[in-house]
Design a protein around this motif. Structure first.
Motif, mmCIF file in Angstrom:
data_model
loop_
_atom_site.group_PDB
_atom_site.id
_atom_site.type_symbol
_atom_site.label_atom_id
_atom_site.label_comp_id
_atom_site.label_asym_id
_atom_site.label_seq_id
_atom_site.Cartn_x
_atom_site.Cartn_y
_atom_site.Cartn_z
ATOM 1 N N SER A 76 39.586 52.276 5.680
ATOM 2 C CA SER A 76 40.822 52.960 6.047
ATOM 3 C C SER A 76 40.733 54.414 5.632
ATOM 4 O O SER A 76 39.946 54.781 4.745
ATOM 5 C CB SER A 76 42.051 52.297 5.395
ATOM 6 O OG SER A 76 41.957 52.376 3.986
ATOM 7 N N ASP A 82 46.769 55.965 5.709
ATOM 8 C CA ASP A 82 47.473 54.726 6.063
ATOM 9 C C ASP A 82 46.920 54.093 7.326
ATOM 10 O O ASP A 82 47.430 53.065 7.772
ATOM 11 C CB ASP A 82 48.966 55.017 6.259
ATOM 12 C CG ASP A 82 49.612 55.505 4.966
ATOM 13 O OD1 ASP A 82 49.088 55.167 3.890
ATOM 14 O OD2 ASP A 82 50.621 56.236 5.058
ATOM 15 N N LYS A 83 45.905 54.686 7.906
ATOM 16 C CA LYS A 83 45.392 54.212 9.193
ATOM 17 C C LYS A 83 44.069 53.495 8.984
ATOM 18 O O LYS A 83 43.149 54.028 8.370
ATOM 19 C CB LYS A 83 45.207 55.392 10.148
ATOM 20 C CG LYS A 83 44.806 54.988 11.542
ATOM 21 C CD LYS A 83 44.722 56.208 12.447
ATOM 22 C CE LYS A 83 44.319 55.806 13.864
ATOM 23 N NZ LYS A 83 44.198 56.988 14.752
ATOM 24 N N GLY A 84 43.989 52.261 9.505
ATOM 25 C CA GLY A 84 42.762 51.493 9.397
ATOM 26 C C GLY A 84 41.720 51.962 10.403
ATOM 27 O O GLY A 84 42.025 52.582 11.418
#
Length: 1170
Positions: free
Chosen positions: A557, A560-562
Motif C-alpha cells: 500500500s 491509504d491506497k492499496g
C-alpha cells in the motif's frame, strides 16, 4: 379458450407490443392462469433508473401465435463487441415469474455464441403448448450498469378438430376438470396460494353417451367428474331410456327425455295434444301435482304447459303426464352449484409420534370432499390410520400417531376446486448443547476438540471426510453426552476439517483446525532506513523474501491506497517472496511504501522508502528588473522541485522576440539566481529563459520572461528659462532633449527647491508632455531653484538646472499688442460670412482690454468680444455691410497703454449701372455708354459685362466681359437685325443682380439706297396672362417623382410663381420649376403623403395676373400587397373594394391603420391615403 392474462399498464415502455397485438382482458379459469400467478406490483422493473437503460438487443423476441399442442421458439440476440463477458439474460412470464426454474419437458432455455460475429443468441422453446401458456412474456438482459428489456405475447389457439357438440353435461357438472395438467411446469408449489377462479366455458359433453358406452366400473368416476349427485337414479333412468318408445296417439308432441335446471331456477314442461278435449294430469314420482305457487299450469291451444318455480334438490325426480290411457314421462335434473375450496391446505412438518391435522374449508356445509395421498384416494375406513372429520364447511384429515412413512403430498378435491400440501415427518431433533469450535493452533501445541449433544449416543470422528481411529497420537474420549478429540503435539499435517457424526442421526458437527506459523519479512538486503533509490524513467523491481505458515497474505500500500497486481505500479507475490514493480518510475512515485504480511498467526509490516531522482522542474519565468542601453539585469526563483538532487547551477538563454532561435549566454554554470546579459541591440525586444541543472541532468526551460527592450535614457532638456513670474507662481519653459533615443520620450518631471535647502520637490506628480509648466503655491518673495528631467521607458535623464535662483514676485510688463500681419491691412469679408479675429497681446499684471468702432463703443448685441489673459477675440456670426468700419483696440496695464486699429470692410455685389444709351449706329457697329452704379457694394467696381438680344427672340448673349470703361463699341452685328443691349456692373463679389437695358433698339441697316419703309401702326402685342392648358388633378405614388404641367401665354412674358396651399414655394430643394416656350412644369421629388394638397400656378405681368390650381393626392401602397393584381381586404372585412368611386372610411376604427384618415381601393391594389 381462456383469455391471456391482462398485461400490466406500467410495463417497460422500451418494448411496446407489436401493432397486431390486441389488448388482453382479465379473467380465465385456473388453467388459463397457471403462469399468471404472482403478477403484482411492478416494483423491481420500476426501481431501475431509466437513465441507466441502453439498447443491448440487436434482435428482440417477437410476439407469436401457436396452436394447442404445437411448438414455438422465441429468439433474442445481443452483440458482444463492447462486452467483456457474457451478459445476464432472464426470461419472465407476467411481471416476476422467472422461467429458469420451470424448465422441463414443456419449456427449454438455450444459449449459444458465434465467435466470428461476436453475437450471443438466447432461445426459449415452448413444446406442446397448452391454452394456459398464453399470456405476456418478458426478456431482460443486463451487463454491469446497462439494462434492456423487451415484452412479447404468446397466443395459443384451439385446434380446429376440437369437439363442438353440446349436450346436457352441465346438468351433471359440479366443477371444472381435476386439474390434470397442473404442475406440468412445476407450479404445484403455488397451488395452495392460488385464488379460486371462475368456471371457464368448455364444450358440452353428452353424458348419456358416456354412460351408455362406459364400463360399469367407471360409472362412479364419471358421476364425480361431471357432478352427478344421484348416480343410482340416473342409471335407472338410463335403463328406462333404453326402452323403445311407441308412437303415441294422444300426444302430438311429448316431453323431452330429460330436463335440467339450476338450483333455485325455473323449468317449463310442455306437451302438445292430438285431441284438446282429453283430460290431462301431471305426476311427480307417481303423485299427482296440484296447481300452486310452485306449480303453474297453462293452456295454449293444443299445448299444455307446466311451470315449476324455485327448483330445489327435492324437485330432482321423474315426472310424467297422462292423457287418457297414455302417458309421457321425463326426468328433471336439478344442478347443484360447484363446491369451492375457500381455504386450502398448508404444508406441515412434524415429528414421529405426533398428532397431525390437515384442514381445509369449502363453500358449502357437508359437501362431498375427497382426500388423496400421493394421488391415491383415502377412505374413512375404521381400520385405516387416517380419519376424516367434517364440521360444517371445515374438513379435517387426522393422523393420530405420525410415522416416518407418512411423509407425502396430501390433496383435497371438490366439485369446484382442489388444494394440496406436503407433510414432512422426521425424527425428533438432536440438540447440540456445545458445538465444535474452529481452532487456530501454533505448530507443536495441543489440539483439543470438544462437543456436547442432547442424547447419549455413540459417534464417529472424521478428518477431511476420512474416519479417524484412536492411536498413540490421537486420543478419543466419550463420557455421557460429551465427546472429546485430543492430539498432544500438533504437526503441519494435522490441519484440516474435522467432524463429529452421532450414530443414527443424519447430522454432523464440523470445525476447522489451522496450524499456523507467524509471518516475517527479511529486509537484510536493503540500505539504511530501508531506502531504495531509482532514476526516473527506469524500471524498479524490488524483491522482499517472506516466511510464514500458512503462506501469509501480502498487501502493498501507499498511503491509504492499496497496490493491485496490475498497472504501472503493481505487486507480485510468490510463495517465498513478494515483489514491488514500478514500470518507468516517475518523480511522483517517491515516498514510503508499506508491505504487510498477514496470516492466522499474526502479521508483520515494514515501510520501504522509494526515492525517485530526476532532473529538476523548470524555474519560474525570470523577471527583468533593470534595463540599460545594451544590457539588463534578470533574477529568478529556484525550481519548486529539485528532482531529489541538489541544484548545481543554471544556464541562461536569450532570443529576439520575433525570432525562434535561442542563444546560450553562459557556458559555465551560474551558481546565483541573478545574471546580467550584455551586448544587446538598443530598441530591439528580447526574451530570456533559464535552465536548472542537477546531478541527473538539465531541466526543461522556464517560461520566457516578459519581453523587454534595451533602452537608454534621453539627454537632459535644453534651454530651460523663466516664462513668467507672479506673486505665487513661476512658469518655466524649455526645449526637448537633443538625443531622445529608441525609447522615445514619455514626458517631463519639474522639480524645485528653496534656496539654501537640498530638498527637491516634484511640482508635477504626473508627467507632462508639454515644454511649459507653471509651479503654483509658492510663497511671495521666496527664491527657488528649478530643474527639469526628461523621462522615457529607460528612466529619467540627467536634470537640466536653471542657472540662477528665481525670485517669486510679479514683475510689471508693459502692454504690447501683437497684431497679426493680415490685420495690419484692410480686413475684407463678404456679407453673410463669419468674422472671427484673434489678437494676442502682452501685459502684466491684469491687462485691461477695451474696443471702439469709429470712435463709439461697440454694440455687444451685434458683435461679440471675448478677452483672456493673452488675447482678445472679436466675433461676428453673420457679417453685414453695417459692420464695416475702423475698430480701435486698447490694452491698459496700470498707467501704460497700447493701441491698435483694425479696418474691417464688409462687401456685397454692386447695383446695376444707372443709364445705358445707344450713342451711335454705323455699319455693323453700335456704340454704347452708361453711368457707374450708385451702389458699388462697398467695394471698387472692377468691370462691366455687356449682353445683346435680338428683338425677335429676346435671348441674351454676352459680348464683352470684365470691361473697365463706361462706354463700348459692339462689333460684328448682323445686318437687318434689331438689337437691345444691357450692362451688368461687377466688383470683387461678382456681377450685380440686375442689369440696365437700353430703352431703344439699334437697327443694323444695309448700305446703299435707303428703303423707305411704309408706315404702319404698331400692333399691340401686349396681353395679360392667360392659361391655355390648365392644371389637372393628379394622383402620385409615394417615393416616385411627380410633375404638374400647364401652359400660359402673355406679353410681356409673365413671371411664374408656384404655390402650395396658398403658400409660395421658395428655396425648397424638393421642388424644381421649369418654364420653356410657355409650358410651365413643377417637379416634386419623391413625394410623401405630406406633399399632397392644392397646388397653384400664378402668372403675373404688367397687365395683370392669372391663376390655375389642381389637387395632388399622394398614395401609399400597402406593403402587404406583394404581387400586382392581388386584391386585399381590410381586417375583419372579406369585401374587395373598388376605387373607381373613392370611398372615405374613418381609419381610426380599423385596427391596422389607427392614424389614417381614409382609403381608396381598386381591383389592382389598395392605396391608403394619410
Amino acid at each position: 379458450m381462456p383469455e391471456p392474462t391482462k398485461k400490466d399498464e406500467t410495463e417497460n415502455e422500451s418494448a411496446p407490443p407489436p401493432p397486431e397485438q390486441t389488448t388482453p382482458q382479465e379473467g380465465g379459469n385456473e388453467k388459463g392462469k397457471v403462469w399468471s400467478l404472482g403478477e403484482g406490483a411492478p416494483e423491481e422493473s420500476e426501481k431501475r433508473d431509466d437513465s441507466q437503460r441502453s439498447t443491448l438487443f440487436i434482435e428482440k423476441p417477437q410476439s407469436g401465435t401457436v396452436s394447442v399442442g404445437g411448438n414455438i421458439t422465441f429468439i433474442a440476440k445481443v452483440e458482444a463487441k463492447d462486452l467483456l463477458r457474457k451478459p445476464n439474460v432472464k426470461w419472465f412470464k407476467g411481471k416476476w415469474m422467472d422461467l429458469a426454474s420451470k424448465a422441463g419437458k414443456h419449456l427449454q432455455l438455450k444459449e449459444s455464441f458465434e465467435r466470428h460475429t461476436k453475437i450471443h443468441t438466447f432461445e426459449m422453446h415452448i413444446i406442446k403448448a397448452k391454452e394456459n401458456y398464453a399470456g405476456n412474456y418478458r426478456c431482460e438482459v443486463s451487463y454491469k450498469d446497462k439494462f434492456d428489456s423487451c415484452s412479447f405475447d404468446l397466443e395459443v389457439t384451439e385446434s380446429s378438430q376440437a369437439a363442438q357438440s353440446i349436450d346436457i353435461r352441465s346438468a351433471f357438472k359440479r366443477s371444472g376438470e381435476g386439474q390434470e395438467d397442473a404442475g406440468e411446469l412445476d407450479f404445484s408449489g403455488l397451488l395452495k396460494r392460488r385464488e379460486v377462479k371462475q368456471q371457464e366455458e368448455e364444450p358440452e359433453v353428452d353424458v348419456w353417451d358416456l354412460l351408455k358406452n362406459a364400463n360399469p366400473s367407471e360409472y362412479e368416476k364419471i358421476a364425480f367428474q361431471y357432478g352427478i349427485t344421484d348416480l343410482r337414479g340416473m342409471l335407472k333412468r338410463l335403463k328406462r331410456m333404453r326402452r323403445e318408445v311407441k308412437k303415441s296417439a294422444a300426444f302430438a308432441k311429448g316431453l323431452d327425455p330429460a330436463y335440467q335446471v339450476d338450483k333455485g331456477g325455473k323449468v317449463r314442461f310442455m306437451v302438445e295434444l292430438a285431441d284438446p278435449t282429453v283430460e290431462l294430469k301431471w305426476y311427480k314420482n307417481g303423485q299427482e301435482i296440484r296447481p300452486s305457487a310452485k306449480y303453474i299450469f297453462e293452456h295454449k291451444g293444443n299445448q299444455r304447459i307446466l311451470f315449476i318455480n324455485n327448483c330445489s334438490m327435492t324437485d330432482d325426480a321423474r315426472y310424467y303426464v297422462t292423457a287418457g290411457d297414455e302417458k309421457c314421462s321425463t326426468e328433471l335434473f336439478v344442478r347443484d352449484p360447484p363446491i369451492l375450496v375457500t381455504k386450502g391446505l398448508e404444508d406441515t412438518s412434524t415429528y414421529v409420534g405426533e398428532r397431525v391435522e390437515l384442514s381445509c374449508e369449502v363453500s358449502e356445509d357437508d359437501a362431498n370432499v375427497k382426500w388423496f395421498r400421493n394421488g391415491v384416494e383415502l377412505t374413512n375406513d375404521p381400520k385405516s390410520r387416517y380419519r376424516i372429520k367434517v364440521e360444517g364447511k371445515k374438513h379435517t384429515l387426522i393422523i393420530e400417531e405420525a410415522a416416518k412413512n407418512d411423509t407425502a403430498t396430501y390433496s383435497v378435491m371438490t366439485t369446484g376446486g382442489q388444494s394440496e400440501a406436503k407433510l414432512a415427518v422426521d425424527l425428533r431433533p438432536l440438540k447440540i448443547s456445545l458445538a465444535l469450535e474452529d481452532q487456530t493452533v501454533r505448530l507443536g501445541q495441543e489440539i483439543h476438540l470438544k462437543c456436547e449433544i442432547s442424547e447419549n449416543v455413540e459417534g464417529k470422528w472424521y478428518k477431511n471426510g476420512q474416519l479417524i481411529e484412536a492411536s498413540d497420537r490421537v486420543k478419543l474420549y466419550h463420557k455421557g453426552r460429551i465427546h472429546r478429540f485430543v492430539i498432544p503435539a500438533s504437526a503441519v499435517d494435522d490441519e484440516g476439517e474435522y467432524m463429529f457424526v452421532p450414530d443414527e442421526y443424519n447430522i454432523n458437527i464440523p470445525c476447522k483446525v489451522h496450524i499456523v506459523d507467524p509471518p516475517k519479512l527479511h529486509l537484510d538486503g536493503l540500505g539504511e532506513n530501508n531506502t531504495v533509490t531509482v532514476v526516473a524513467g527506469s524500471k524498479l523491481r524490488l524483491e522482499i523474501p517472506i516466511t510464514g505458515e500458512p503462506t501469509p497474505k501480502v498487501v502493498w500500500s501507499r498511503g491509504d491506497k492499496g497496490i493491485t497486481d496490475s498497472g504501472r505500479i503493481r505487486a507480485e507475490t510468490y510463495p517465498d517472496s513478494s515483489c514491488l514493480v514500478i514500470d518507468t518510475a516517475e518523480r511522483e512515485d517517491s515516498g514510503p511504501f508499506r508491505i504487510t504480511l498477514k496470516n492466522e498467526a499474526g502479521e508483520d509490516t515494514a515501510l520501504i522508502n522509494i526515492k525517485v531522482v530526476d532532473v529538476p522542474d523548470p524555474p519560474q519565468a525570470p523577471n527583468v528588473t533593470e534595463v540599460g542601453e545594451d544590457w539588463c539585469i534578470m533574477t529568478w526563483e529556484p525550481p519548486a522541485n529539485d528532482g531529489g538532487s541538489p541544484i548545481l547551477g543554471y544556464f541562461i538563454e536569450r532570443k529576439k522576440k520575433q525570432s525562434s532561435r535561442w542563444m546560450r549566454l553562459n557556458f559555465e554554470l551560474c551558481k546565483e539566481t541573478t545574471f546580467e546579459p550584455k551586448k544587446m541591440i538598443e530598441g530591439v525586444a528580447y526574451e530570456v529563459r533559464v535552465f536548472a541543472v542537477n546531478a541527473i541532468g538539465m531541466s526543461k526551460p522556464s517560461m520566457p520572461s516578459k519581453s523587454f527592450v534595451p533602452l537608454a535614457v534621453t539627454s537632459p532638456p535644453t534651454l530651460l528659462a523663466v516664462d513668467g513670474v507672479t506673486d505665487t507662481s513661476v512658469t518655466m519653459k524649455w526645449r526637448p532633449p537633443d538625443q531622445i533615443g529608441a525609447a522615445g520620450l514619455d514626458g517631463y518631471v519639474v522639480e524645485y527647491c528653496f534656496e539654501g535647502t537640498d530638498e527637491w520637490i516634484v511640482a508635477n506628480p504626473e508627467l507632462t508632455d508639454k515644454t511649459k509648466f507653471t509651479i503654483n503655491g509658492l510663497p511671495t518673495g521666496s527664491k527657488i531653484l528649478v530643474r527639469v528631467k526628461a523621462v522615457n521607458a529607460a528612466g529619467e535623464s540627467e536634470p537640466r538646472y536653471h542657472p540662477q535662483p528665481i525670485l517669486v514676485k510679479e514683475v510689471i510688463e508693459p502692454p504690447k499688442i501683437r497684431l497679426p500681419r493680415h490685420l495690419k491691412q484692410t480686413y475684407t469679408r463678404r456679407v453673410g460670412e463669419t468674422v472671427n479675429l484673434v489678437i494676442p497681446f502682452q501685459g502684466r499684471p491684469r491687462a485691461k482690454v477695451s474696443w471702439q468702432k469709429n470712435g463709439s463703443p461697440i454694440d455687444k448685441n451685434e458683435i461679440n468680444i471675448r478677452n483672456t489673459e493673452n488675447d482678445t477675440i472679436i466675433f461676428i456670426r453673420k457679417a453685414e455691410r453695417g459692420h464695416s468700419g475702423e475698430y480701435d483696440m486698447k490694452v491698459e496695464v496700470e498707467n501704460l497703454v497700447a493701441k491698435a486699429t483694425i479696418d474691417i470692410q464688409i462687401v456685397d455685389r454692386p447695383g446695376p449701372p444707372e443709364i445705358v444709351t445707344i450713342e451711335d449706329v454705323w455699319g455693323e457697329n453700335v456704340n454704347l455708354s452708361w453711368k457707374p452704379p450708385k451702389d458699388d457694394g462697398n467695394a471698387a467696381i472692377t468691370g462691366y459685362t455687356i449682353q445683346k438680344a435680338d428683338k425677335k427672340s429676346m435671348e441674351w448673349f454676352t459680348v464683352i466681359e470684365h470691361y473697365h470703361r463706361t462706354s463700348a463699341t459692339i462689333n460684328e452685328l448682323i445686318i437687318g437685325n434689331e438689337y437691345y443691349f444691357r450692362v451688368f456692373a461687377e466688383n470683387m463679389c461678382g456681377l450685380s443682380e440686375d442689369a440696365t437695358m437700353t430703352k431703344e433698339s439699334a437697327l443694323i441697316a444695309k448700305d446703299g439706297k435707303v428703303y423707305k419703309y411704309p408706315v404702319y401702326d404698331d400692333f399691340d402685342f401686349s396681353e395679360r396672362p392667360l392659361f391655355t392648358q390648365p392644371l389637372v388633378n393628379t394622383f402620385a405614388i409615394a417615393g416616385y417623382n411627380a410633375t404638374l404641367n400647364c401652359s400660359v401665354r402673355g406679353n410681356p412674358k409673365p413671371k411664374i410663381t408656384w404655390l402650395k396651399n396658398k403658400v409660395v414655394i421658395m428655396n425648397d430643394p424638393r421642388y424644381r420649376m421649369f418654364s420653356n416656350q410657355g409650358v410651365c412644369t413643377l417637379e416634386i421629388r419623391k413625394p410623401s403623403p405630406y406633399d399632397g394638397g392644392t397646388y397653384t400656378c400664378r402668372a403675373v405681368n404688367e397687365l395683370g395676373e392669372a391663376e390655375v390650381d389642381c389637387k395632388l393626392e399622394v398614395k401609399v401602397i400597402y406593403h402587404g400587397v406583394i404581387n400586382p393584381g392581388e386584391p386585399i381586404c381590410l381586417a375583419g372585412n372579406n369585401q374587395v373594394y373598388n376605387a373607381h368611386t373613392p370611398l372615405d372610411i374613418p381609419f381610426h376604427s380599423l385596427p391596422l391603420f389607427p392614424h389614417a384618415n381614409a382609403f381608396s381601393a381598386c381591383k389592382v391594389c389598395i392605396y391608403f391615403l394619410f
